[in-house]
Structures are given as C-alpha cells and as structure tokens.
Design a protein around this motif. Structure first.
Motif, PDB file in Angstrom:
ATOM      1  N   ILE A 251      35.440  47.990  67.165  1.00 48.20           N
ATOM      2  CA  ILE A 251      35.954  47.702  65.827  1.00 48.20           C
ATOM      3  C   ILE A 251      35.334  46.401  65.324  1.00 48.20           C
ATOM      4  CG2 ILE A 251      38.124  48.935  66.121  1.00 48.20           C
ATOM      5  CD1 ILE A 251      39.463  46.247  66.775  1.00 48.20           C
ATOM      6  N   THR A 252      35.214  46.299  64.010  1.00 43.82           N
ATOM      7  CA  THR A 252      34.733  45.075  63.383  1.00 43.82           C
ATOM      8  C   THR A 252      35.649  44.770  62.203  1.00 43.82           C
ATOM      9  OG1 THR A 252      32.702  43.935  62.668  1.00 43.82           O
ATOM     10  CG2 THR A 252      33.129  46.100  61.707  1.00 43.82           C
ATOM     11  N   PRO A 253      35.879  43.491  61.899  1.00 43.02           N
ATOM     12  CA  PRO A 253      36.792  43.165  60.795  1.00 43.02           C
ATOM     13  C   PRO A 253      36.313  43.722  59.463  1.00 43.02           C
ATOM     14  CG  PRO A 253      36.395  41.227  62.158  1.00 43.02           C
ATOM     15  CD  PRO A 253      35.423  42.279  62.608  1.00 43.02           C
ATOM     16  N   PRO A 254      37.220  44.266  58.644  1.00 42.23           N
ATOM     17  CA  PRO A 254      36.838  44.753  57.316  1.00 42.23           C
ATOM     18  C   PRO A 254      36.486  43.584  56.394  1.00 42.23           C
ATOM     19  CG  PRO A 254      39.214  44.909  57.611  1.00 42.23           C
ATOM     20  CD  PRO A 254      38.647  44.513  58.938  1.00 42.23           C
ATOM     21  N   LEU A 255      35.722  43.867  55.348  1.00 37.09           N
ATOM     22  CA  LEU A 255      35.270  42.801  54.448  1.00 37.09           C
ATOM     23  C   LEU A 255      36.423  42.146  53.691  1.00 37.09           C
ATOM     24  CD1 LEU A 255      31.993  44.347  52.981  1.00 37.09           C
ATOM     25  CD2 LEU A 255      32.260  42.760  54.900  1.00 37.09           C
TER      26      LEU A 255
ATOM     27  N   LEU B 133      28.003  50.313  61.399  1.00 37.85           N
ATOM     28  CA  LEU B 133      28.983  51.215  60.791  1.00 37.85           C
ATOM     29  C   LEU B 133      28.357  52.564  60.461  1.00 37.85           C
ATOM     30  CD1 LEU B 133      30.775  48.674  58.445  1.00 37.85           C
ATOM     31  CD2 LEU B 133      31.902  50.005  60.245  1.00 37.85           C
ATOM     32  N   LYS B 134      27.152  52.547  59.919  1.00 37.90           N
ATOM     33  CA  LYS B 134      26.479  53.800  59.553  1.00 37.90           C
ATOM     34  C   LYS B 134      26.195  54.652  60.778  1.00 37.90           C
ATOM     35  CE  LYS B 134      22.473  55.643  57.040  1.00 37.90           C
ATOM     36  NZ  LYS B 134      23.301  56.609  56.294  1.00 37.90           N
ATOM     37  N   GLN B 135      25.881  54.013  61.900  1.00 41.21           N
ATOM     38  CA  GLN B 135      25.593  54.732  63.138  1.00 41.21           C
ATOM     39  C   GLN B 135      26.856  55.227  63.832  1.00 41.21           C
ATOM     40  OE1 GLN B 135      22.660  55.733  64.618  1.00 41.21           O
ATOM     41  NE2 GLN B 135      21.913  55.199  62.590  1.00 41.21           N
ATOM     42  N   GLY B 136      28.019  54.803  63.351  1.00 42.15           N
ATOM     43  CA  GLY B 136      29.253  55.209  64.010  1.00 42.15           C
ATOM     44  C   GLY B 136      29.523  54.443  65.288  1.00 42.15           C
ATOM     45  N   PHE B 137      28.817  53.334  65.480  1.00 40.45           N
ATOM     46  CA  PHE B 137      29.056  52.508  66.665  1.00 40.45           C
ATOM     47  C   PHE B 137      30.437  51.871  66.602  1.00 40.45           C
ATOM     48  CE2 PHE B 137      28.850  48.117  68.430  1.00 40.45           C
ATOM     49  CZ  PHE B 137      28.751  48.452  69.776  1.00 40.45           C
ATOM     50  N   CYS B 138      30.938  51.610  65.396  1.00 40.33           N
ATOM     51  CA  CYS B 138      32.217  50.918  65.235  1.00 40.33           C
ATOM     52  C   CYS B 138      32.932  51.453  64.000  1.00 40.33           C
ATOM     53  CB  CYS B 138      31.990  49.413  65.088  1.00 40.33           C
ATOM     54  SG  CYS B 138      31.020  48.970  63.617  1.00 40.33           S
ATOM     55  N   VAL B 139      34.183  51.048  63.854  1.00 32.87           N
ATOM     56  CA  VAL B 139      34.962  51.277  62.637  1.00 32.87           C
ATOM     57  C   VAL B 139      35.584  49.944  62.242  1.00 32.87           C
ATOM     58  CG1 VAL B 139      35.471  53.712  63.088  1.00 32.87           C
ATOM     59  CG2 VAL B 139      36.997  51.937  63.998  1.00 32.87           C
TER      60      VAL B 139
END
Length: 261
Positions: A205-209, A223-229
C-alpha cells in the motif's frame, strides 16, 4: 513573480533499453520503451500537471511541444551518453527550461522495474525514519518544486546530511497520516493480510494523494502495474523494524526498514 521553479528528477541510463525492450508489451513499462530516460513520459506529465496547478501558461506551452522535443531538450545536456546520469529538470513561470546533470552510481536496471516484475534482491537496505514534526500539505508538497524547505527541515531533524546516504525520513501531515518520503514514495505491506497471500491482490500500500504527498513518477508506475494500492496509514500504524519499499525517478525501487525513535 514566483521565486520557485517546477522540477522533476530522473535517471538517464544507457543500459535501461536493454531491460525495457525485452518486456512483452507496453503494459509492463510505459512507452517509449527504447528511451534511456527512466519513465520519460511520466516526468513530462508530472511537469505539465504542476504547470497547470500554478497556472503557468508559458511553461505549459514549452512542455506541451511534444515528448520528442522534451527528450531532445534533455539530450543537449548529457555530457557523455555512454554513462548514467542524474538529471534535474527545472522549468520557470516564463517557460524557460534548464537541466542540471550529475554523475550517478551504477545499478542493476532491473531495480528500476516494480519488484513484482523481477526477483533481484537489493544489496542495500535503507534506514527509514519518521519525522518528529508534522508538515502542512500544500501545492508545494503535491507538486515537486524548488521550494523544498519542508523536506530539507525533515531531513535535518532526522540527521540526514546528504543525498548519498541510504537513509530516508517520512513526512507526516497534521492529521498524523504518512504523506511520503523526503525524496521517495513509500510502500508498506498491506495490513491485515498474511505475507503468503495467494490472491491476486497487491501486497503493498502507498498513501493516497489526499494525505498531501507528491504525485511521483515511480508511484504512478507502481500503481499502474498493480504492485500497490492506495490506503491511509497513520504514524501509529508503523512498526519498528518492519520492511517497506521506497522508490523515485533516479534510483528506482529500494528496500527499506522502519526505525522508530
């Protein structure tokens, strides 16, 4: 007139096309795959978004001239195209662009791809600290500019003195939510799931903007690669010694470990 410039930092690496051209299609890496500039189109998009935010029409005219023109503009600044370089692209409100070029250490270009696309294990683990003070989100945190006092202050409080150090500090907003790293996007292991999860759901996961962090190029790629949400994470959620990933447009993806003071 504004006393700052919008910027984007990226890697020029003549070895990069060897990796990206070998990928099956553009789903695994954004076009142009043959470019030695890491995530080239994303860096231009990022500068365009910043110019729009600050209503810099002349900068937009310069940046929207086309991707080939943008690449040629950077090419003119490269002193030796057989070597890897760190580029800092700056654009002012008048639409004048400049490029700062500095030597950069060699790395395995596979580490520029999201970790889920390869199995290489980083040799260096970064120390990741948490800022002792909060930062108020603004256009200067969402977009990368030369007005970086908040980031410099956070690094100083963490005792980080040089960009050459393998140390990072996480900025936290006034609600106690993690925003980003001072020079990187940060990714944490998804909460509430076992590490051996067999589903297709991202494990990171990564913090949303909305938390106030930067719309980074490697973040967009992950995000585009689906590595994280995207998922909110507070300072209280962090665990001393937990592993994380970091990324930016110069070094790609690095492994880190959280150190709580």
């Amino acid at each position: 007139m504004p006393s700052f410039e919008i910027i984007s930092s990226l890697r020029y690496d003549p070895d990069l096309p060897r990796i990206t051209n070998g990928l099956p299609n553009d789903e695994f890496y954004p076009a142009p795959k043959q470019s030695p500039y890491y995530l080239l189109s994303y860096h231009r998009d990022r500068l365009i978004a910043a110019a729009r935010h600050f209503n810099w029409e002349s900068a937009l005219t310069f940046l929207q001239d086309g991707l080939e023109a943008f690449e040629n503009f950077m090419d003119a600044a490269i002193p030796d195209k057989a070597k890897a370089w760190r580029l800092r692209v700056l654009v002012d409100c008048h639409g004048k662009g400049s490029v700062e070029v500095n030597p950069v250490g060699a790395l395995d270009c596979w580490s520029l791809l999201v970790p889920s696309l390869h199995k290489s294990d980083p040799d260096v683990i970064w120390n990741v600290y948490v800022d002792s003070q909060s930062t108020t989100p603004s256009g200067f945190t969402t977009h990368k500019t030369t007005a970086r006092d908040d980031y410099s202050a956070a690094r100083a409080r963490a005792g980080i003195k040089s960009l050459a150090e393998t140390s990072e500090v996480l900025l936290v907003n006034t609600d106690g939510q993690v925003m980003e790293g001072s020079i990187t996007t940060v990714y944490f292991r998804r909460r509430g799931q076992a590490s051996d999860d067999k589903t297709n759901k991202p494990m990171w996961i990564t913090p949303p903007l909305v938390c106030g962090g930067n719309a980074g190029t490697s973040r967009r790629y992950a995000l585009k690669q689906g590595f994280c949400v995207e998922q909110l994470i507070s300072r209280a959620d962090l665990v001393d010694g937990e592993e994380c990933w970091l990324s930016n447009g110069v070094r790609g993806f690095m492994k880190g470990v959280v150190i709580l003071n």
